[in-house]
Design an enzyme around this catalytic site. Structure first.
Site, mmCIF file in Angstrom:
data_model
loop_
_atom_site.group_PDB
_atom_site.id
_atom_site.type_symbol
_atom_site.label_atom_id
_atom_site.label_comp_id
_atom_site.label_asym_id
_atom_site.label_seq_id
_atom_site.Cartn_x
_atom_site.Cartn_y
_atom_site.Cartn_z
ATOM 1 N N LYS A 93 40.480 42.400 38.954
ATOM 2 C CA LYS A 93 39.894 41.668 38.538
ATOM 3 C C LYS A 93 38.540 40.707 38.732
ATOM 4 C CE LYS A 93 43.434 38.519 37.055
ATOM 5 N NZ LYS A 93 45.310 38.860 37.214
ATOM 6 N N GLU A 115 40.682 28.714 35.698
ATOM 7 C CA GLU A 115 42.252 29.139 35.977
ATOM 8 C C GLU A 115 42.456 30.373 36.768
ATOM 9 O OE1 GLU A 115 40.947 30.141 33.448
ATOM 10 O OE2 GLU A 115 42.462 32.140 33.774
ATOM 11 N N SER A 381 46.691 47.816 38.809
ATOM 12 C CA SER A 381 46.099 47.145 38.736
ATOM 13 C C SER A 381 45.598 45.835 40.030
ATOM 14 C CB SER A 381 46.299 45.498 37.582
ATOM 15 O OG SER A 381 47.104 45.209 37.554
HETATM 16 C C1 LIG Z 1 45.804 39.141 36.372
HETATM 17 C C2 LIG Z 1 46.528 40.120 36.977
HETATM 18 C C3 LIG Z 1 47.481 41.191 35.850
HETATM 19 C C4 LIG Z 1 47.547 40.335 33.906
HETATM 20 O O1 LIG Z 1 45.756 40.095 33.959
HETATM 21 P P1 LIG Z 1 45.741 41.521 32.457
HETATM 22 O O2 LIG Z 1 44.244 40.539 32.022
HETATM 23 O O3 LIG Z 1 46.242 41.548 31.625
HETATM 24 O O4 LIG Z 1 44.769 42.559 33.312
HETATM 25 C C5 LIG Z 1 47.963 42.509 36.396
HETATM 26 N N1 LIG Z 1 47.603 42.604 37.222
HETATM 27 C C6 LIG Z 1 46.872 41.933 37.877
HETATM 28 C C7 LIG Z 1 46.548 42.535 39.599
HETATM 29 C C8 LIG Z 1 46.963 40.827 37.795
HETATM 30 O O5 LIG Z 1 45.852 40.015 39.354
#
Ligand SMILES: *Cc1c(COP(=O)(O)O)cnc(C)c1O
Length: 399
Positions: A93, A115, A381
């Site tokens: 993010k 948010e 992610s």
């Molecule tokens: C917020 C988050 C997501 C989901 O958000 P996307 O916009 O779908 O990527 C996925 N993995 C992590 C670690 C997150 O913090």
């Protein structure tokens, strides 16, 4: 797929029939200013070189690609992880938050509003605000505040104001409504920094553009390691930003199969999952058109996932288009499969993944068993530190 990025979105912000901007005229004027500013500023030498420098020296990019040898051995596949868990603040993010905050600086804004679900977007944005010396206001559902306590503390330490959202299901959807309302009170001095590839134009485009660095790096790194393209690429899909980040580099590659993994939750009943693509229909939510889980009146249905960051009833417009084009396969992983992947990756590879990312790992493990010898590039992610109290309290330490 030729000229893909030139044509998607079109100048009105549509990805095929999805996306666009369905908002009150006053807000539309502000969005138009942001769009115009983004198109000019994002092409300027100063903006590009500042963002590049931030990514390298502050965020620690490029993040590595790692061959998960034990996971591969166990499943018979070849599983590679793009380590966004090693990006500063522990998830992908920060890639779009630094971009959005840098844009805010160039646009002369004083305050960032957003948010947050799992708290990861809030922490990333609070980090960006601290870096640039901007004010920051984060709206968060009370249920998530209780579940993600460490992230709430982080945001406060970083100087952000955390606003608890106490209506409805008190999770991500209500937090979006609350943050939108706050932004409308002063759109001149503040900017609403959306946490994913959702919302009205230009956000799905901007957030994707800021996340493209993930795919660009991963493609090059994977090629350096193996001398080929991956057979499969997968990522979890909440709003879809980490997925768009990695997918964007492979849309033009005919031989790469792409998978978006949705949270199937605890059952197929309404309110027990957030599988927007599997059970949703096209409609409007939060000022844009996409597949979404809604009732006959167009009101969003309750959603649930063990991963707070995935429980959103809508999905990015670009994903909605890619689904219709059959360019990306949207599949699912349940809470149980997610937990299994969480424990396995921790124990076998020494990486504690976020529960969101564990959905992608879970699907990769299934796919590896179905397609032995094929390579799978997974966007990991984020890291799971934020989830460990919740996991241990509810599920213990599994052997
Ligand atoms: C917020 C988050 C997501 C989901 O958000 P996307 O916009 O779908 O990527 C996925 N993995 C992590 C670690 C997150 O913090």
């Amino acid at each position: 797929m030729k000229d893909y990025f030139k044509n998607n979105p079109d100048e009105k912000g549509f990805f095929g029939e999805y996306g666009g901007s369905f908002i009150p005229p006053d807000l539309q004027k502000e969005m138009d200013k942001i769009t115009e500013g983004y198109f000019t500023i994002s092409k300027s030498h100063d903006f590009i070189s500042e963002l590049r420098s931030i990514r390298k020296h502050f965020q620690g990019r490029p993040t590595p690609v790692y061959y998960a040898k034990e996971l591969s051995r166990m499943t018979g596949g070849r599983i590679y992880l793009k380590r966004e868990d090693l990006n500063h603040t522990g998830a992908h993010k920060l890639n779009h938050c630094m971009g959005e905050a840098l844009l805010a600086k160039y646009l002369g804004k004083k305050k960032l509003i957003a948010e947050t679900g799992a708290g990861q977007h809030g922490v990333a944005l609070a980090t960006a605000a601290a870096y640039f010396g901007l004010e920051c206001e984060i709206h968060m559902g009370e249920v998530d505040i209780a579940k993600e306590h460490p992230n709430v503390i982080r945001m406060k330490l970083l100087g952000a104001k955390v606003i608890p959202v106490t209506f409805g299901l008190k999770t991500l959807k209500e937090a979006v409504d609350s943050a939108f309302t706050a932004y409308l009170e002063d759109p001149i001095n503040s900017i609403y920094c959306i946490g994913s590839v959702v919302g009205p134009h230009p956000f799905p485009m901007m957030v994707r553009d800021f996340q493209r660095v993930v795919g660009i790096e991963a493609k090059e790194q994977f090629y350096e390691m193996t001398g080929e393209m991956p057979d499969n690429v997968c990522a979890c899909v909440g709003g879809g930003s980490n997925a768009m980040g990695i997918f964007s580099a492979f849309l033009q590659e005919e031989d790469v199969s792409i998978y978006g993994v949705e949270p199937m939750g605890r059952s197929e009943e309404i309110g027990d999952h957030a599988a927007t693509m599997k059970f949703g229909i096209p409609g409007l939510i939060h000022g844009f058109k996409c597949y979404n889980l809604q009732d006959e009146k167009g009101e969003p249905l309750p959603v649930y996932s063990i991963a707070s960051g995935l429980d959103y009833p809508g999905v990015g417009p670009e994903h909605s288009m890619l689904r219709d084009l059959e360019k990306v396969n949207y599949v699912g992983a349940s809470d149980e499969e997610c937990l299994d992947a969480f424990y396995t990756l921790s124990r076998k590879e020494g990486i504690i993944p976020a529960l969101e990312s564990s959905h992608a790992v879970a699907f990769a493990m299934k796919l590896a068993k179905e397609k032995p010898r094929q390579s799978i590039l997974v966007n990991l992610s984020g890291r799971g530190d934020k989830d460990i109290d919740f996991i241990v309290d509810n599920f213990g330490i599994r052997e």
